[in-house]
Design a protein around this motif. Sequence first.
Motif, PDB file in Angstrom:
ATOM      1  N   MET A   1       0.979  -1.243   0.193  1.00 30.15           N
ATOM      2  CA  MET A   1      -0.004   0.176  -0.163  1.00 30.15           C
ATOM      3  C   MET A   1       0.723   1.133  -0.195  1.00 30.15           C
ATOM      4  SD  MET A   1      -2.605   1.162   2.762  1.00 30.15           S
ATOM      5  CE  MET A   1      -4.136   0.486   2.224  1.00 30.15           C
ATOM      6  N   THR A   2       0.377   2.172  -0.702  1.00 27.41           N
ATOM      7  CA  THR A   2       1.255   3.376  -0.569  1.00 27.41           C
ATOM      8  C   THR A   2       0.326   4.892   0.040  1.00 27.41           C
ATOM      9  OG1 THR A   2       2.160   2.967  -2.821  1.00 27.41           O
ATOM     10  CG2 THR A   2       2.247   5.429  -2.148  1.00 27.41           C
ATOM     11  N   TRP A   3       0.891   5.294   0.855  1.00 26.31           N
ATOM     12  CA  TRP A   3       0.470   6.234   1.608  1.00 26.31           C
ATOM     13  C   TRP A   3       0.629   7.759   0.871  1.00 26.31           C
ATOM     14  CZ3 TRP A   3      -2.405   5.035   5.712  1.00 26.31           C
ATOM     15  CH2 TRP A   3      -2.442   3.774   6.043  1.00 26.31           C
ATOM     16  N   GLN A   4      -0.100   8.821   1.334  1.00 26.31           N
ATOM     17  CA  GLN A   4       0.137  10.058   0.672  1.00 26.31           C
ATOM     18  C   GLN A   4       0.383  11.014   1.937  1.00 26.31           C
ATOM     19  OE1 GLN A   4      -3.332  11.709  -1.127  1.00 26.31           O
ATOM     20  NE2 GLN A   4      -2.164  13.491  -1.984  1.00 26.31           N
ATOM     21  N   VAL A   5       1.367  11.797   1.990  1.00 24.89           N
ATOM     22  CA  VAL A   5       1.891  12.994   2.929  1.00 24.89           C
ATOM     23  C   VAL A   5       1.162  14.236   2.397  1.00 24.89           C
ATOM     24  CG1 VAL A   5       3.799  14.083   4.066  1.00 24.89           C
ATOM     25  CG2 VAL A   5       3.981  11.428   3.377  1.00 24.89           C
ATOM     26  N   VAL A   6       0.521  14.744   3.284  1.00 26.75           N
ATOM     27  CA  VAL A   6      -0.361  15.863   2.863  1.00 26.75           C
ATOM     28  C   VAL A   6       0.196  17.097   3.799  1.00 26.75           C
ATOM     29  CG1 VAL A   6      -2.369  17.209   2.955  1.00 26.75           C
ATOM     30  CG2 VAL A   6      -2.491  14.776   2.476  1.00 26.75           C
ATOM     31  N   TRP A   7       0.897  17.838   3.375  1.00 27.47           N
ATOM     32  CA  TRP A   7       1.828  18.977   4.218  1.00 27.47           C
ATOM     33  C   TRP A   7       0.667  20.134   4.445  1.00 27.47           C
ATOM     34  CZ3 TRP A   7       6.750  18.793   5.644  1.00 27.47           C
ATOM     35  CH2 TRP A   7       7.589  17.960   5.306  1.00 27.47           C
ATOM     36  N   GLU A   8       0.504  20.643   5.493  1.00 22.96           N
ATOM     37  CA  GLU A   8      -0.312  21.662   5.809  1.00 22.96           C
ATOM     38  C   GLU A   8       0.527  22.888   5.621  1.00 22.96           C
ATOM     39  OE1 GLU A   8      -3.288  21.784   7.237  1.00 22.96           O
ATOM     40  OE2 GLU A   8      -3.472  19.728   7.481  1.00 22.96           O
ATOM     41  N   PRO A   9       0.068  24.438   5.450  1.00 20.25           N
ATOM     42  CA  PRO A   9       0.557  25.360   4.828  1.00 20.25           C
ATOM     43  C   PRO A   9       1.807  25.718   5.906  1.00 20.25           C
ATOM     44  CG  PRO A   9      -1.631  25.488   4.224  1.00 20.25           C
ATOM     45  CD  PRO A   9      -1.444  24.004   5.285  1.00 20.25           C
ATOM     46  N   ALA A  10       1.344  25.641   7.349  1.00 22.58           N
ATOM     47  CA  ALA A  10       2.295  25.964   8.231  1.00 22.58           C
ATOM     48  C   ALA A  10       3.615  25.072   8.197  1.00 22.58           C
ATOM     49  CB  ALA A  10       1.750  25.996   9.788  1.00 22.58           C
ATOM     50  N   ALA A  11       3.402  23.801   8.061  1.00 20.82           N
ATOM     51  CA  ALA A  11       4.459  22.857   7.842  1.00 20.82           C
ATOM     52  C   ALA A  11       5.496  23.130   6.587  1.00 20.82           C
ATOM     53  CB  ALA A  11       4.047  21.472   7.619  1.00 20.82           C
ATOM     54  N   LEU A  12       4.663  23.633   5.506  1.00 21.53           N
ATOM     55  CA  LEU A  12       5.585  24.150   4.174  1.00 21.53           C
ATOM     56  C   LEU A  12       6.374  25.291   4.673  1.00 21.53           C
ATOM     57  CD1 LEU A  12       3.165  23.238   1.525  1.00 21.53           C
ATOM     58  CD2 LEU A  12       5.253  21.999   1.873  1.00 21.53           C
ATOM     59  N   ASN A  13       5.807  26.000   5.185  1.00 21.35           N
ATOM     60  CA  ASN A  13       6.561  27.397   5.668  1.00 21.35           C
ATOM     61  C   ASN A  13       7.884  27.128   6.632  1.00 21.35           C
ATOM     62  OD1 ASN A  13       4.696  29.040   4.462  1.00 21.35           O
ATOM     63  ND2 ASN A  13       3.570  29.494   5.964  1.00 21.35           N
ATOM     64  N   ALA A  14       7.583  25.982   7.576  1.00 23.44           N
ATOM     65  CA  ALA A  14       8.650  25.683   8.542  1.00 23.44           C
ATOM     66  C   ALA A  14       9.840  24.969   7.517  1.00 23.44           C
ATOM     67  CB  ALA A  14       8.445  24.823   9.486  1.00 23.44           C
ATOM     68  N   VAL A  15       9.318  24.252   6.700  1.00 15.56           N
ATOM     69  CA  VAL A  15      10.458  23.498   5.695  1.00 15.56           C
ATOM     70  C   VAL A  15      11.049  24.501   5.035  1.00 15.56           C
ATOM     71  CG1 VAL A  15      10.795  22.087   3.723  1.00 15.56           C
ATOM     72  CG2 VAL A  15       9.217  21.324   5.454  1.00 15.56           C
ATOM     73  N   ALA A  16      10.544  25.570   4.346  1.00 15.16           N
ATOM     74  CA  ALA A  16      11.128  26.568   3.471  1.00 15.16           C
ATOM     75  C   ALA A  16      12.124  27.370   4.255  1.00 15.16           C
ATOM     76  CB  ALA A  16       9.883  27.883   3.057  1.00 15.16           C
ATOM     77  N   GLY A  17      11.734  27.770   5.769  1.00 15.32           N
ATOM     78  CA  GLY A  17      12.890  28.231   6.654  1.00 15.32           C
ATOM     79  C   GLY A  17      13.931  27.385   6.733  1.00 15.32           C
ATOM     80  N   HIS A  18      13.722  25.967   7.033  1.00 11.60           N
ATOM     81  CA  HIS A  18      14.889  24.909   7.045  1.00 11.60           C
ATOM     82  C   HIS A  18      15.809  25.112   5.909  1.00 11.60           C
ATOM     83  CE1 HIS A  18      14.387  23.503  10.950  1.00 11.60           C
ATOM     84  NE2 HIS A  18      12.722  23.204  10.801  1.00 11.60           N
TER      85      HIS A  18
END
Length: 47
Positions: A1-18
């Motif tokens: 089975m394959t899962w899907q990771v859904v990024w919340e906007p706040a998480a994407l902003n945090a990743v952008a900072g990293h």
Amino acid sequence: MTWQVVWEPAALNAVAGHLKADPASGDTLLRVTDQLAKNERPEGARA
């Protein structure tokens, strides 16, 4: 089975900072997250 990771906007902003502060760690985070979508319990994983 394959899962899907859904990024919340706040998480994407945090990743952008990293990515800006430490591109290698941000790249690792994204790569590992993609791997979890394929195998949600890799060998050695703990709860």
